[in-house]
Design a protein around this motif. Structure first.
Motif, PDB file in Angstrom:
ATOM      1  N   LYS A 122       0.823  -1.210   0.000  1.00  0.00           N
ATOM      2  CA  LYS A 122       0.000   0.000   0.000  1.00  0.00           C
ATOM      3  C   LYS A 122       0.864   1.270   0.000  1.00  0.00           C
ATOM      4  N   ARG A 123       2.001   1.217   0.678  1.00  0.00           N
ATOM      5  CA  ARG A 123       2.914   2.374   0.744  1.00  0.00           C
ATOM      6  C   ARG A 123       3.806   2.491  -0.490  1.00  0.00           C
ATOM      7  N   ASN A 124       3.703   1.557  -1.439  1.00  0.00           N
ATOM      8  CA  ASN A 124       4.548   1.513  -2.644  1.00  0.00           C
ATOM      9  C   ASN A 124       6.014   1.259  -2.323  1.00  0.00           C
ATOM     10  N   ILE A 125       6.267   0.525  -1.281  1.00  0.00           N
ATOM     11  CA  ILE A 125       7.635   0.154  -0.930  1.00  0.00           C
ATOM     12  C   ILE A 125       8.000  -1.161  -1.606  1.00  0.00           C
ATOM     13  N   VAL A 126       7.018  -2.069  -1.698  1.00  0.00           N
ATOM     14  CA  VAL A 126       7.217  -3.379  -2.310  1.00  0.00           C
ATOM     15  C   VAL A 126       6.178  -3.525  -3.419  1.00  0.00           C
ATOM     16  N   HIS A 127       6.582  -4.109  -4.544  1.00  0.00           N
ATOM     17  CA  HIS A 127       5.641  -4.355  -5.638  1.00  0.00           C
ATOM     18  C   HIS A 127       4.675  -5.459  -5.234  1.00  0.00           C
ATOM     19  N   LYS A 128       3.454  -5.393  -5.773  1.00  0.00           N
ATOM     20  CA  LYS A 128       2.425  -6.357  -5.360  1.00  0.00           C
ATOM     21  C   LYS A 128       2.786  -7.792  -5.730  1.00  0.00           C
ATOM     22  N   ASN A 129       3.471  -7.980  -6.855  1.00  0.00           N
ATOM     23  CA  ASN A 129       3.867  -9.338  -7.231  1.00  0.00           C
ATOM     24  C   ASN A 129       4.955  -9.881  -6.299  1.00  0.00           C
ATOM     25  N   THR A 130       5.880  -9.014  -5.905  1.00  0.00           N
ATOM     26  CA  THR A 130       6.918  -9.408  -4.955  1.00  0.00           C
ATOM     27  C   THR A 130       6.286  -9.798  -3.620  1.00  0.00           C
ATOM     28  N   ALA A 131       5.294  -8.999  -3.218  1.00  0.00           N
ATOM     29  CA  ALA A 131       4.612  -9.291  -1.953  1.00  0.00           C
ATOM     30  C   ALA A 131       3.882 -10.624  -2.031  1.00  0.00           C
ATOM     31  N   ALA A 132       3.219 -10.871  -3.152  1.00  0.00           N
ATOM     32  CA  ALA A 132       2.489 -12.140  -3.307  1.00  0.00           C
ATOM     33  C   ALA A 132       3.449 -13.323  -3.270  1.00  0.00           C
ATOM     34  N   ARG A 133       4.607 -13.159  -3.903  1.00  0.00           N
ATOM     35  CA  ARG A 133       5.606 -14.242  -3.903  1.00  0.00           C
ATOM     36  C   ARG A 133       6.116 -14.511  -2.490  1.00  0.00           C
ATOM     37  N   LYS A 134       6.418 -13.446  -1.747  1.00  0.00           N
ATOM     38  CA  LYS A 134       6.912 -13.614  -0.376  1.00  0.00           C
ATOM     39  C   LYS A 134       5.863 -14.292   0.506  1.00  0.00           C
ATOM     40  N   LYS A 135       4.617 -13.862   0.367  1.00  0.00           N
ATOM     41  CA  LYS A 135       3.542 -14.455   1.165  1.00  0.00           C
ATOM     42  C   LYS A 135       3.350 -15.939   0.823  1.00  0.00           C
ATOM     43  N   SER A 136       3.452 -16.247  -0.460  1.00  0.00           N
ATOM     44  CA  SER A 136       3.316 -17.639  -0.884  1.00  0.00           C
ATOM     45  C   SER A 136       4.443 -18.501  -0.312  1.00  0.00           C
ATOM     46  N   GLN A 137       5.646 -17.985  -0.376  1.00  0.00           N
ATOM     47  CA  GLN A 137       6.794 -18.736   0.156  1.00  0.00           C
ATOM     48  C   GLN A 137       6.662 -18.968   1.657  1.00  0.00           C
ATOM     49  N   LEU A 138       6.223 -17.936   2.368  1.00  0.00           N
ATOM     50  CA  LEU A 138       6.052 -18.079   3.822  1.00  0.00           C
ATOM     51  C   LEU A 138       4.956 -19.092   4.146  1.00  0.00           C
ATOM     52  N   THR A 139       3.874 -19.060   3.361  1.00  0.00           N
ATOM     53  CA  THR A 139       2.787 -20.015   3.595  1.00  0.00           C
ATOM     54  C   THR A 139       3.258 -21.451   3.372  1.00  0.00           C
ATOM     55  N   LEU A 140       4.043 -21.645   2.322  1.00  0.00           N
ATOM     56  CA  LEU A 140       4.570 -22.986   2.056  1.00  0.00           C
ATOM     57  C   LEU A 140       5.494 -23.456   3.175  1.00  0.00           C
ATOM     58  N   LYS A 141       6.291 -22.558   3.694  1.00  0.00           N
ATOM     59  CA  LYS A 141       7.189 -22.920   4.804  1.00  0.00           C
ATOM     60  C   LYS A 141       6.393 -23.281   6.046  1.00  0.00           C
ATOM     61  N   LYS A 142       5.309 -22.521   6.303  1.00  0.00           N
ATOM     62  CA  LYS A 142       4.470 -22.813   7.466  1.00  0.00           C
ATOM     63  C   LYS A 142       3.789 -24.166   7.314  1.00  0.00           C
ATOM     64  N   LYS A 143       3.332 -24.466   6.096  1.00  0.00           N
ATOM     65  CA  LYS A 143       2.684 -25.764   5.849  1.00  0.00           C
ATOM     66  C   LYS A 143       3.662 -26.917   6.052  1.00  0.00           C
ATOM     67  N   SER A 144       4.914 -26.705   5.628  1.00  0.00           N
ATOM     68  CA  SER A 144       5.892 -27.756   5.825  1.00  0.00           C
ATOM     69  C   SER A 144       6.160 -27.979   7.306  1.00  0.00           C
ATOM     70  N   ALA A 145       6.142 -26.904   8.105  1.00  0.00           N
ATOM     71  CA  ALA A 145       6.336 -27.043   9.553  1.00  0.00           C
ATOM     72  C   ALA A 145       5.152 -27.764  10.184  1.00  0.00           C
TER      73      ALA A 145
END
Length: 150
Positions: A122-145
């Motif tokens: 929202k603050r235009n610090i991170v691009h929305k696609n970059t944010a989606a990728r980071k969130k996806s990676q974190l979700t996958l890591k949480k699922k593996s845990a």
């Protein structure tokens, strides 16, 4: 024959030449010392670098209006750095809790990380696609845990 001019005496001429020669040598020494003093004023002191990278950037012009973009860039850079750092810290918290297998700690940290990532989009610090990728990676890591937990 008597000379009509009093300065025609060879001894007087010799004395004048010596005085003139002395004054020229004194003038040359004075000029040389002034030149050395000026040169020393423009050289860096011994043991110090001429350009130091830790010196803050300064404007090339002295007008206030001309330096305004530089000042706003510095302000925005500090603002962006603060929020990026906060985002990276929360991502690391999620990753460390997943790596240690602490699922109970990973869930609230993941929620907080998602919130911070979305705010940075929202603050235009991170691009929305970059944010989606980071969130996806974190979700996958949480699922593996979670799978490792049972």
């Amino acid at each position: 024959a008597i000379s009509p001019e009093p300065d025609a005496c060879p001894v007087a001429r010799l004395q004048q030449c010596r005085v003139l020669r002395f004054s020229m040598q004194a003038f040359r020494m004075l000029l040389l010392s002034c030149a050395l003093a000026v040169a020393a004023a423009f050289t860096a002191p011994a043991g110090q670098a001429i350009m130091c990278p830790s010196v803050p950037r300064q404007a090339a012009v002295s007008m206030t209006a001309a330096t305004k973009p530089m000042r706003t860039n510095e302000r925005r850079r500090a603002y962006n750095k603060m929020y990026k750092s906060e985002m990276k810290t929360m991502i690391k918290k999620v990753e460390t809790s997943v790596a240690t297998g602490d699922y109970a700690m990973a869930v609230p940290a993941l929620s907080r990380a998602f919130s911070i990532i979305d705010k940075n989009v929202k603050r235009n610090i991170v691009h929305k696609n970059t944010a989606a990728r980071k969130k996806s990676q974190l979700t996958l890591k949480k699922k593996s845990a979670r799978q490792l937990r049972g």
